[in-house]
Design a protein around this motif. Structure first.
Motif, mmCIF file in Angstrom:
data_model
loop_
_atom_site.group_PDB
_atom_site.id
_atom_site.type_symbol
_atom_site.label_atom_id
_atom_site.label_comp_id
_atom_site.label_asym_id
_atom_site.label_seq_id
_atom_site.Cartn_x
_atom_site.Cartn_y
_atom_site.Cartn_z
ATOM 1 N N ILE A 9 3.511 -2.850 5.689
ATOM 2 C CA ILE A 9 2.771 -4.100 5.516
ATOM 3 C C ILE A 9 2.626 -4.811 6.855
ATOM 4 N N ALA A 10 3.683 -4.786 7.665
ATOM 5 C CA ALA A 10 3.616 -5.390 8.996
ATOM 6 C C ALA A 10 2.580 -4.675 9.857
ATOM 7 N N ALA A 11 2.471 -3.344 9.702
ATOM 8 C CA ALA A 11 1.475 -2.590 10.462
ATOM 9 C C ALA A 11 0.055 -3.022 10.070
ATOM 10 N N CYS A 12 -0.159 -3.327 8.786
ATOM 11 C CA CYS A 12 -1.464 -3.830 8.337
ATOM 12 C C CYS A 12 -1.755 -5.189 8.983
ATOM 13 N N CYS A 13 -0.728 -6.015 9.101
ATOM 14 C CA CYS A 13 -0.890 -7.309 9.778
ATOM 15 C C CYS A 13 -1.285 -7.111 11.229
ATOM 16 N N ARG A 14 -0.632 -6.191 11.912
ATOM 17 C CA ARG A 14 -0.950 -5.956 13.315
ATOM 18 C C ARG A 14 -2.410 -5.552 13.490
ATOM 19 N N GLN A 15 -2.876 -4.678 12.612
ATOM 20 C CA GLN A 15 -4.269 -4.239 12.699
ATOM 21 C C GLN A 15 -5.228 -5.393 12.443
ATOM 22 N N ALA A 16 -4.938 -6.182 11.403
ATOM 23 C CA ALA A 16 -5.850 -7.267 11.024
ATOM 24 C C ALA A 16 -5.874 -8.366 12.070
ATOM 25 N N TYR A 17 -4.705 -8.770 12.564
ATOM 26 C CA TYR A 17 -4.644 -9.849 13.542
ATOM 27 C C TYR A 17 -5.246 -9.437 14.890
ATOM 28 N N ILE A 25 -10.872 -2.425 4.781
ATOM 29 C CA ILE A 25 -10.317 -1.070 4.696
ATOM 30 C C ILE A 25 -8.814 -1.095 4.914
ATOM 31 N N VAL A 26 -8.368 -1.920 5.864
ATOM 32 C CA VAL A 26 -6.930 -2.080 6.106
ATOM 33 C C VAL A 26 -6.249 -2.642 4.862
ATOM 34 N N LEU A 27 -6.877 -3.627 4.247
ATOM 35 C CA LEU A 27 -6.297 -4.258 3.064
ATOM 36 C C LEU A 27 -6.240 -3.282 1.899
ATOM 37 N N GLU A 28 -7.288 -2.494 1.717
ATOM 38 C CA GLU A 28 -7.292 -1.532 0.613
ATOM 39 C C GLU A 28 -6.219 -0.474 0.809
ATOM 40 N N SER A 29 -5.932 -0.126 2.075
ATOM 41 C CA SER A 29 -4.866 0.850 2.320
ATOM 42 C C SER A 29 -3.513 0.294 1.887
ATOM 43 N N ALA A 30 -3.328 -1.024 2.042
ATOM 44 C CA ALA A 30 -2.098 -1.658 1.555
ATOM 45 C C ALA A 30 -2.066 -1.649 0.029
ATOM 46 N N PHE A 31 -3.209 -1.904 -0.610
ATOM 47 C CA PHE A 31 -3.280 -1.860 -2.070
ATOM 48 C C PHE A 31 -2.915 -0.466 -2.583
ATOM 49 N N ALA A 32 -3.376 0.570 -1.874
ATOM 50 C CA ALA A 32 -3.111 1.938 -2.306
ATOM 51 C C ALA A 32 -1.631 2.285 -2.227
ATOM 52 N N LEU A 33 -0.894 1.624 -1.330
ATOM 53 C CA LEU A 33 0.541 1.884 -1.205
ATOM 54 C C LEU A 33 1.300 1.455 -2.451
ATOM 55 N N SER A 34 0.840 0.375 -3.082
ATOM 56 C CA SER A 34 1.558 -0.164 -4.242
ATOM 57 C C SER A 34 0.580 -0.871 -5.175
ATOM 58 N N ILE A 38 -0.480 -5.504 -6.149
ATOM 59 C CA ILE A 38 -1.682 -6.041 -5.503
ATOM 60 C C ILE A 38 -1.731 -7.571 -5.562
ATOM 61 N N PRO A 39 -1.459 -8.223 -6.701
ATOM 62 C CA PRO A 39 -1.450 -9.700 -6.694
ATOM 63 C C PRO A 39 -0.467 -10.284 -5.675
ATOM 64 N N SER A 40 0.715 -9.682 -5.552
ATOM 65 C CA SER A 40 1.697 -10.162 -4.577
ATOM 66 C C SER A 40 1.221 -9.914 -3.150
ATOM 67 N N LEU A 41 0.570 -8.773 -2.923
ATOM 68 C CA LEU A 41 0.044 -8.479 -1.593
ATOM 69 C C LEU A 41 -1.040 -9.480 -1.206
ATOM 70 N N ILE A 42 -1.867 -9.874 -2.181
ATOM 71 C CA ILE A 42 -2.898 -10.877 -1.912
ATOM 72 C C ILE A 42 -2.242 -12.206 -1.552
ATOM 73 N N GLU A 43 -1.188 -12.583 -2.263
ATOM 74 C CA GLU A 43 -0.474 -13.822 -1.942
ATOM 75 C C GLU A 43 0.102 -13.776 -0.526
ATOM 76 N N PHE A 44 0.539 -12.585 -0.102
ATOM 77 C CA PHE A 44 1.123 -12.454 1.231
ATOM 78 C C PHE A 44 0.047 -12.527 2.321
ATOM 79 N N PHE A 45 -1.038 -11.805 2.126
ATOM 80 C CA PHE A 45 -2.053 -11.678 3.170
ATOM 81 C C PHE A 45 -3.050 -12.833 3.218
ATOM 82 N N TYR A 46 -3.299 -13.471 2.085
ATOM 83 C CA TYR A 46 -4.419 -14.408 2.013
ATOM 84 C C TYR A 46 -3.990 -15.697 1.333
#
Length: 224
Positions: A9-17, A25-34, A38-46
């Motif tokens: 998840i931190a690696a996705c942050c590095r790419q996005a920032y 595409i980066v966000l969807e790759s995080a969704f695919a991990l778990s 997905i609702p929790s990942l959205i709360e974290f990222f956005y």
């Protein structure tokens, strides 16, 4: 599927920032991990403008002093608080999963109680310091930087459109349809509805479309 290691998840942050060209595409790759998180990942990222749960610079400064027992005069006048806090970690490997990190963030924001059976209560920086110490013992400094940055809710890495597009790709639904639905539904709630396939009439990519035949009506129309 188990919750992913927070390092992913931190690696996705590095790419996005760092200004990736296609953040969805980066966000969807995080969704695919778990997919179940997905609702929790959205709360974290956005977050949108209505969310007031964030740690201020004063909160970070007090947490830093609690963790180090330093006096203000022993610290430079305007330190990068996110960096100095993350540098307190001496770990060489992140050993905690995203679910644990997200739960700890919720506790810092006062959403959940630390001890079960009691209603949510106000959380002060002493409690936040205890939670931060636990995280820094399990997360590397490199990954902790992005965790603390998300706690401050600064420089949101993903826009509303990016999250909607990532949901559309993940569920193989037309992007325009999901973006339209997202105009009236909070994104985390929309993710839950998509997981339960509750969007009525949303065409999925590759699904057969049933086109109804036109209605036939027999009527005798007198000649005029």
């Amino acid at each position: 599927m188990a919750s992913p290691n927070f390092s992913h998840i931190a690696a996705c942050c590095r790419q996005a920032y760092n200004g990736v060209r296609r953040p969805h595409i980066v966000l969807e790759s995080a969704f695919a991990l778990s997919p179940k998180e997905i609702p929790s990942l959205i709360e974290f990222f956005y977050e949108d403008g209505s969310i007031g749960e964030r740690l201020s610079d004063e909160d970070l400064r007090e947490i830093f002093y609690n963790l180090t027992d330093l006096y203000p005069e022993e610290v430079e006048s305007e330190p990068d608080l996110v960096q100095v806090l993350s540098n307190l970690s001496e770990e060489i490997e992140t050993t905690v999963n995203f679910k644990f990190v997200h739960a700890s963030m919720n506790q810092m924001f006062g959403r959940y109680t630390i001890f079960g059976g009691h209603p949510p209560q106000e959380v002060d920086n002493k409690v936040r310091s205890m939670l931060m110490r636990t995280l820094l013992k399990r997360v590397t400094a490199r990954d902790a930087y992005w965790l603390i940055l998300r706690l401050t809710r600064k420089a949101n890495p993903f826009k509303h459109r990016d999250v909607a597009n990532a949901l559309a790709i993940h569920h193989k639904i037309l992007k325009a349809r999901v973006r339209k639905e997202a105009l009236f539904t909070p994104l985390s709630k929309l993710a839950q509805r998509l997981a339960l396939d509750e969007l009525v009439g949303v065409p999925r990519i590759g699904a057969a479309l049933l086109v109804p035949l036109p209605t036939r009506i027999e009527a005798h129309v007198p000649y005029v």
